[in-house]
Each structure stands twice: as structure tokens, then as C-alpha cells.
Design a protein around this motif. Sequence first.
Motif, PDB file in Angstrom:
ATOM      1  N   ILE A 122      -1.028  -0.982  -9.868  1.00  0.00           N
ATOM      2  CA  ILE A 122      -1.085  -2.129  -8.947  1.00  0.00           C
ATOM      3  C   ILE A 122      -0.220  -3.264  -9.504  1.00  0.00           C
ATOM      4  CG2 ILE A 122      -2.586  -3.806  -7.787  1.00  0.00           C
ATOM      5  CD1 ILE A 122      -4.920  -1.719  -8.273  1.00  0.00           C
ATOM      6  N   ASN A 160       0.827  -1.197   0.000  1.00  0.00           N
ATOM      7  CA  ASN A 160       0.000   0.000   0.000  1.00  0.00           C
ATOM      8  C   ASN A 160       0.870   1.259   0.000  1.00  0.00           C
ATOM      9  OD1 ASN A 160      -2.488   1.417   0.164  1.00  0.00           O
ATOM     10  ND2 ASN A 160      -2.069   1.768   2.331  1.00  0.00           N
ATOM     11  N   LEU A 178       2.103   1.867  -3.400  1.00  0.00           N
ATOM     12  CA  LEU A 178       1.045   2.417  -4.269  1.00  0.00           C
ATOM     13  C   LEU A 178       0.887   3.910  -4.020  1.00  0.00           C
ATOM     14  CD1 LEU A 178      -1.719  -0.350  -4.156  1.00  0.00           C
ATOM     15  CD2 LEU A 178      -0.310   0.314  -6.118  1.00  0.00           C
TER      16      LEU A 178
END
Length: 358
Positions: free
Chosen positions: A337, A299, A302
Motif C-alpha cells: 500500500i 485499487n 494494488l
Amino acid sequence: GHAHQGLTKAIQEQAERFLHISNLYDHPLQETFAARLADACGLDQVFFSNSGTEAIEAGLKMARRYQFDLGETSRTAFLALEGSFHGRSLGALSCTSNADYRRPFAPLIPEVDFVPPDDIQSLENALGSGRYAALLMEPIQGESGVLPLSVLFLDEARRISQETGTLLLFDEIQCGGGRTGSFLHCQQAQVLPDIVTLAKPIAAGLPVGATVVTKAVGEHLVPGDHGSTFGGGPLVCAAGLFFLDELFERGLLQRVTEAGARLTKGLDRLVAETGLAVQRRGSGLMQALVLKSASGPINTQLQERGLLANACGGQALRFLPPYIVSDQDIDEALGLIEEVLVDKSSPSITTPFPGSTP
Ligand code: PLP
């Protein structure tokens, strides 16, 4: 947050009229917004507040009030699910299972118990005791990593709560308001609760909470039992009515379904083609990828690339894009992603997941 022109205009126009009115007076925007929300939920009455957690508090109080009026004075407990998240005020936190959230604020309100999601036998045993005012559940658990409850479990929850005189409260603060392609997620399972709580999207970004109930529940709450100075104020209702028009009259709900299908397809492909993602969960624009390892470091990567997701439930990466997300945005997100998931040089990919947190 996206400077939607129509929404900005609706808010501006209302701001030029009046921002606030004493709750000693009715105002037509509130009546109309309440009627349209109730209609969209297939329920009868609405109590407005300013946040999700307040919507839960109102629901808990309504359940207690209802049982009290029925003479069920020992039916005061609440039953919720393991993995649940209902908010951070004391009542809502008491019905939230995460021990880390609860521990620093103990003692919480007494008589709240938890059963595992999708465990019909435990539900039946607990509700059979006749101690519970209400059973609370998120039809898709959000904070624990986008975990949809099975249709069978929702069905059985309706049946057992009805048979035992327990009210059924669905918390659709995260999964409702159109996010999964129907106004309430539970409508896809054709299971209707006695009480449903809504918040996040329903005034398109302005603070609002709504506790939507059957008449049989709502009629027990009398003036003075509960209230809110700002809940359902004119500005929020103007934004809310604009949101409902977008959703139902101008195709936004349909767009959520289409965008959700594109996201589903893309995430399914990532599960099939990258070794790190093992499962996709959720529907519409509420989705998660379950990873082999902890989702936190992925995360972070990202976010460094400009994609805002969330690491929840230990190994899940949750995606809750805005309803107006374009196909191009979805494709770009999927590309980012994929880039992170296949980036073998990333140290996080080899970090074993240390253990699950609810
Ligand atoms: N219930 C659910 C399912 C939520 O996801 C949230 C917020 O994330 C809440 C309740 C609390 O809502 P709020 O932050 O508006 O108080």
C-alpha cells in the motif's frame, strides 16, 4: 479458500454422512448451530438461509409479520440509512440507497425511506410518524466506504425505535461474525437490536445466511410463512460449528483483535506519512483508508501487485482480510500500500477525484 485443514476435515466428515436432509426433519447440527449463534448474539431464535440478501428478506418479512399480528396493519414501511447496502434481491435492494443499483430495477417495494447516518433528529422525526415496521442499519456501513455509526446514534436508534414500536434490525453481514473483534460489532456499543442478520463468515466460506431474533419477534413466524430448501443444511452447519469453535474456543476472535491492532497501527502510520491517505476508518479486520483522490486507480495498482482490496464510497480503499491473516501478510500488505501511495510517477495520483458516489 485457504485450505484450512480442520475446516476441510469437518466438511469432509459431514459429506461422508449426509449432505442434505428434508426440512421436514430436525437435525442436531442445525439445532446446535442455531443455539450457539443465538447465544453469541444474545438473542433467542435463528432462521437459516443461503446468503446475506436472503437473511435481510427474512428480517423484513418477520418485521411485517410481527406488526401484522400486533394489529399494526398500517405499520408497513421500512426506514434505512443513506449510504446503506443490504443486498440485491428486491426487498434488500429496496432498502439499499445507492441510486445506480436501484434505478434499473424500479419500481422497487414501496414505502422505504432513508435518513442520513448519525442524524438523530431526522431519525426521531421519521420514526415519530408511526409508519415503520422496522429501522435497518449497518453498524459499520461497508459498501459506502467503511463508515462506523456513532455509539450515540446506535443508542438513540435503540431508544427511539423502542419508544415508537419500530423493530430495530442491524445488518451485520459484513461487520459481524467476529470481524471487528467482537461477535457482533454492536456489542462493542452495548446496543442490542431485535433482529440481526449475519452471513459472509459464519460458515467459513460456505453459503449461509442467518436472521437472528428475539423470541418476541421470532414467535410470530409460523410454519409456512417463510422457508428455505437448503438454508441451514447439514454441511453448512458442520462448517459453521467448526467456525464458532475456532472463534471462541481456539482463539480466533482474539487473533482478529491482535491482527486488527497491527493493521490499525500500520494504516495510521500511512495516514501520517503519505500525503495521499487522509483518514483511516473502521476497526478490527474491517478497515479503510480514505484518499484525497478516487480510490479506483489505486485499487487497480494494488491488485496488479497482488493485493486484493476494494474501492468503495468513491475515495475509500477497503481492506477485509481473512481472519487467519498473519502478521507477515499484514506487513507485506502495508508495504505494498505504501509503495503505491508514494509512487509519484503513477498518473492516478494526480487524477482529481471527480465527485462522490454513495
Ligand atoms: N448486507 C451487507 C452489509 C453486505 O455487505 C452484503 C454483501 O456484501 C449483503 C448484505 C448481501 O449479502 P450477499 O451477497 O450474501 O447476498
